[in-house]
Design a protein around this motif. Structure first.
Motif, mmCIF file in Angstrom:
data_model
loop_
_atom_site.group_PDB
_atom_site.id
_atom_site.type_symbol
_atom_site.label_atom_id
_atom_site.label_comp_id
_atom_site.label_asym_id
_atom_site.label_seq_id
_atom_site.Cartn_x
_atom_site.Cartn_y
_atom_site.Cartn_z
ATOM 1 N N LEU A 22 0.847 -1.188 0.000
ATOM 2 C CA LEU A 22 0.000 0.000 0.000
ATOM 3 C C LEU A 22 0.883 1.238 0.000
ATOM 4 N N TYR A 24 0.428 5.429 0.327
ATOM 5 C CA TYR A 24 -0.606 6.389 0.722
ATOM 6 C C TYR A 24 0.027 7.690 1.199
ATOM 7 N N GLN A 32 -4.646 9.684 -4.961
ATOM 8 C CA GLN A 32 -5.299 8.570 -4.291
ATOM 9 C C GLN A 32 -4.277 7.506 -3.876
ATOM 10 N N ALA A 33 -4.509 6.904 -2.731
ATOM 11 C CA ALA A 33 -3.679 5.785 -2.290
ATOM 12 C C ALA A 33 -3.846 4.624 -3.264
ATOM 13 N N VAL A 34 -2.814 3.794 -3.402
ATOM 14 C CA VAL A 34 -2.875 2.634 -4.285
ATOM 15 C C VAL A 34 -2.431 1.389 -3.521
ATOM 16 N N THR A 35 -3.069 0.274 -3.860
ATOM 17 C CA THR A 35 -2.710 -1.003 -3.263
ATOM 18 C C THR A 35 -2.633 -2.052 -4.359
ATOM 19 N N TYR A 56 4.452 9.485 -2.736
ATOM 20 C CA TYR A 56 3.781 9.062 -1.507
ATOM 21 C C TYR A 56 4.735 9.148 -0.332
ATOM 22 N N THR A 107 -7.385 2.935 5.205
ATOM 23 C CA THR A 107 -6.684 3.521 4.059
ATOM 24 C C THR A 107 -6.672 2.544 2.892
ATOM 25 N N ALA A 108 -6.397 1.267 3.167
ATOM 26 C CA ALA A 108 -6.366 0.249 2.106
ATOM 27 C C ALA A 108 -7.738 0.069 1.474
ATOM 28 N N ALA A 111 -8.293 2.710 -1.158
ATOM 29 C CA ALA A 111 -7.212 2.849 -2.144
ATOM 30 C C ALA A 111 -7.623 2.282 -3.494
#
Length: 135
Positions: A22, A24, A32-35, A56, A107-108, A111
Motif C-alpha cells: 500500500l 498512501y 489517491q492511495a494505491v494497493t 507518496y 486507508t487500504a 485505495a
C-alpha cells in the motif's frame, strides 16, 4: 531503522501466497492511495524488493501466504516479521520509521486496487532465483 533512499526492504517469504503493498499519504494534493500484490506459487523461499515512490509518504505491506515471511532493511542482519493483514501490517508512515502491527485497513479499503500490476506507484518486484532466467 529508517526507510530511506538506498535502503529498500527485502522480503523473504516461504510457500505460496501474496505480498500486498500500500502506498498512501500523497505529497501531491488529491493523489489517491494505491494497493496491489504480487503472488508466488513457489513452495520454498521467494524474495521481493519493495520500492517506493516520491509521490507518496506512507507505505505498508503484509504477507498472506502459507508460510512465514520476514524482511531485512538494506544489508541489515536482523530479520523482522512481516504483518499478516491490513490491520496488522508492517508499515512505514510519513515519519519514515518502520512500525510492526500498523493498522492501515481504512486507508487500504479506499485505495485504488492495482491487483497484480506493478506499474505506476505500486513498487514491488520479485527477485528471481536465477538472473540468467530473465531473458
Amino acid at each position: 531503522m529508517d526507510y530511506c533512499d538506498g535502503l529498500a526492504p527485502i522480503v523473504t517469504t516461504f510457500g505460496p501466497g501474496n505480498l500486498h503493498h500500500l502506498a498512501y499519504s500523497g505529497g501531491i494534493s488529491g493523489m489517491q492511495a494505491v494497493t496491489g500484490f504480487l503472488s508466488t506459487s513457489t513452495e520454498g523461499a521467494s524474495y521481493f524488493l519493495l520500492g517506493y515512490s516520491y509521490y507518496y509518504a506512507g507505505f505498508a505491506f503484509y504477507w498472506d501466504g502459507a508460510g512465514e515471511a520476514f524482511f531485512r532493511l538494506g544489508n541489515s542482519t536482523a530479520p523482522q516479521a512481516v504483518g499478516n493483514s491490513w490491520t496488522n501490517a508492517t508499515g512505514v508512515p510519513e515519519n519514515g520509521e518502520i512500525i510492526l502491527g500498523l493498522n492501515v485497513a481504512s486507508t487500504a479499503a479506499s485505495a485504488a486496487n492495482r491487483g497484480d500490476a506493478t506499474e505506476g506507484n505500486f513498487l514491488v518486484y520479485r527477485i528471481p532465483d536465477n538472473f540468467n532466467d530473465l531473458d
